[in-house]
Design a protein around this motif. Structure first.
Motif, PDB file in Angstrom:
ATOM      1  N   TRP A   1       3.173 -15.380 -25.515  1.00 10.46           N
ATOM      2  CA  TRP A   1       4.319 -16.165 -25.042  1.00 10.46           C
ATOM      3  C   TRP A   1       3.966 -17.108 -23.887  1.00 10.46           C
ATOM      4  CZ3 TRP A   1       8.201 -16.676 -28.167  1.00 10.46           C
ATOM      5  CH2 TRP A   1       8.448 -15.674 -29.108  1.00 10.46           C
TER       6      TRP A   1
ATOM      7  N   LEU B   1       2.448 -20.216 -25.437  1.00 11.05           N
ATOM      8  CA  LEU B   1       3.451 -20.997 -26.162  1.00 11.05           C
ATOM      9  C   LEU B   1       4.370 -21.747 -25.212  1.00 11.05           C
ATOM     10  CD1 LEU B   1       4.611 -18.780 -29.149  1.00 11.05           C
ATOM     11  CD2 LEU B   1       3.404 -20.956 -29.223  1.00 11.05           C
ATOM     12  N   GLY B   2       4.776 -21.083 -24.142  1.00 13.19           N
ATOM     13  CA  GLY B   2       5.657 -21.739 -23.177  1.00 13.19           C
ATOM     14  C   GLY B   2       5.014 -22.951 -22.546  1.00 13.19           C
TER      15      GLY B   2
ATOM     16  N   SER C   1       2.762 -24.835 -24.023  1.00 14.21           N
ATOM     17  CA  SER C   1       2.306 -25.799 -25.022  1.00 14.21           C
ATOM     18  C   SER C   1       3.296 -26.956 -25.171  1.00 14.21           C
ATOM     19  CB  SER C   1       2.118 -25.115 -26.381  1.00 14.21           C
ATOM     20  OG  SER C   1       3.380 -24.878 -26.989  1.00 14.21           O
TER      21      SER C   1
ATOM     22  N   ILE D   1       7.279 -25.484 -32.179  1.00 14.98           N
ATOM     23  CA  ILE D   1       7.313 -24.048 -32.439  1.00 14.98           C
ATOM     24  C   ILE D   1       8.338 -23.817 -33.541  1.00 14.98           C
ATOM     25  CG2 ILE D   1       7.808 -21.760 -31.504  1.00 14.98           C
ATOM     26  CD1 ILE D   1       7.071 -22.939 -28.718  1.00 14.98           C
TER      27      ILE D   1
ATOM     28  N   ILE E   1      13.967 -15.319 -26.844  1.00 14.41           N
ATOM     29  CA  ILE E   1      12.844 -16.205 -27.177  1.00 14.41           C
ATOM     30  C   ILE E   1      12.943 -17.499 -26.364  1.00 14.41           C
ATOM     31  CG2 ILE E   1      11.890 -17.684 -29.008  1.00 14.41           C
ATOM     32  CD1 ILE E   1      12.593 -15.333 -30.962  1.00 14.41           C
TER      33      ILE E   1
ATOM     34  N   THR F   1      12.276 -16.841 -22.648  1.00 12.72           N
ATOM     35  CA  THR F   1      10.865 -16.539 -22.418  1.00 12.72           C
ATOM     36  C   THR F   1      10.031 -17.817 -22.439  1.00 12.72           C
ATOM     37  OG1 THR F   1      11.116 -14.323 -23.340  1.00 12.72           O
ATOM     38  CG2 THR F   1       8.872 -15.226 -23.274  1.00 12.72           C
ATOM     39  N   LEU F   2      10.307 -18.702 -23.386  1.00 10.98           N
ATOM     40  CA  LEU F   2       9.584 -19.980 -23.431  1.00 10.98           C
ATOM     41  C   LEU F   2       9.848 -20.797 -22.176  1.00 10.98           C
ATOM     42  CD1 LEU F   2      10.124 -20.878 -27.188  1.00 10.98           C
ATOM     43  CD2 LEU F   2       7.960 -20.217 -26.098  1.00 10.98           C
TER      44      LEU F   2
ATOM     45  N   HIS G   1       8.031 -19.502 -19.173  1.00  4.30           N
ATOM     46  CA  HIS G   1       6.597 -19.798 -19.208  1.00  4.30           C
ATOM     47  C   HIS G   1       6.291 -21.289 -19.276  1.00  4.30           C
ATOM     48  CE1 HIS G   1       5.309 -15.679 -19.187  1.00  4.30           C
ATOM     49  NE2 HIS G   1       6.163 -15.395 -20.145  1.00  4.30           N
TER      50      HIS G   1
ATOM     51  N   ARG H   1       8.221 -24.114 -20.787  1.00  2.51           N
ATOM     52  CA  ARG H   1       8.850 -25.076 -21.704  1.00  2.51           C
ATOM     53  C   ARG H   1      10.106 -25.628 -21.040  1.00  2.51           C
ATOM     54  NH1 ARG H   1       8.001 -27.206 -27.196  1.00  2.51           N
ATOM     55  NH2 ARG H   1       6.125 -25.965 -27.115  1.00  2.51           N
TER      56      ARG H   1
END
Length: 160
Positions: A75, A78-79, A81, A85, A97, A100-101, A104, A106
């Motif tokens: 995670w 991904l956050g 990036s 997604i 979800i 969490t993104l 991190h 997003r």
């Protein structure tokens, strides 16, 4: 014969079925399908990549919450990036979800869409910023099956 919609090797247990057949001495011919991770967004007017917008995409299952110790998803990466997604099977955990993104890295304003019953005559979708996509899906009464797309590609093309 086992006929399955989509691609049985994308969260479809195709590998497990292949192993079982091989162990039983049953010959198998694999005919790949088109994964819903690409076809459903396309039918909703959302490319998973688009020149100058997204050069990569990640497909993941949302059947486990990000806080579940059994989750194998990175995670934090991904956050951070910038790519698209695509979440399969994630409606129940969509709020966690999204949060969490965002936690991190997003942007909470990242465009997102939830598409219900994609590629069928009853297809419906809602679009909202990432920070509000779970609430928008709930307010619209969306139910499974859904595909969630997160990223700037959601707003890349005009809606038909």
């Amino acid at each position: 014969m086992r006929l399955k919609g989509g691609d049985s090797f994308v969260f479809g247990r195709g590998g497990e079925e292949l192993i079982a057949c091989a162990d039983a001495g049953v010959p198998v011919t694999i005919v790949p399908g088109v994964t819903s991770a690409i076809s459903v967004p396309a039918m909703a007017g959302i490319p998973v990549t688009h020149r100058g917008v997204a050069h990569d995409f990640t497909v993941l299952t949302g059947h486990l919450a990000p806080s579940n110790p059994g989750s194998l998803i990175d995670w934090p990466s991904l956050g951070g990036s910038r790519g698209t997604i695509v979440v399969l099977m994630g409606l129940r955990h969509l709020a966690e979800i999204a949060q969490t993104l965002i936690t991190h890295g997003r942007d909470p304003g990242t465009p997102a869409a939830v598409v219900q019953e994609g590629t069928t005559s009853t297809q419906r979708q809602v679009r909202a910023p990432l920070a509000g996509i779970a609430e928008a899906a709930e307010a619209a009464g969306l139910r499974t099956p859904v595909i969630t797309v997160i990223g700037d590609v959601v707003g890349a093309l005009p809606q038909a």
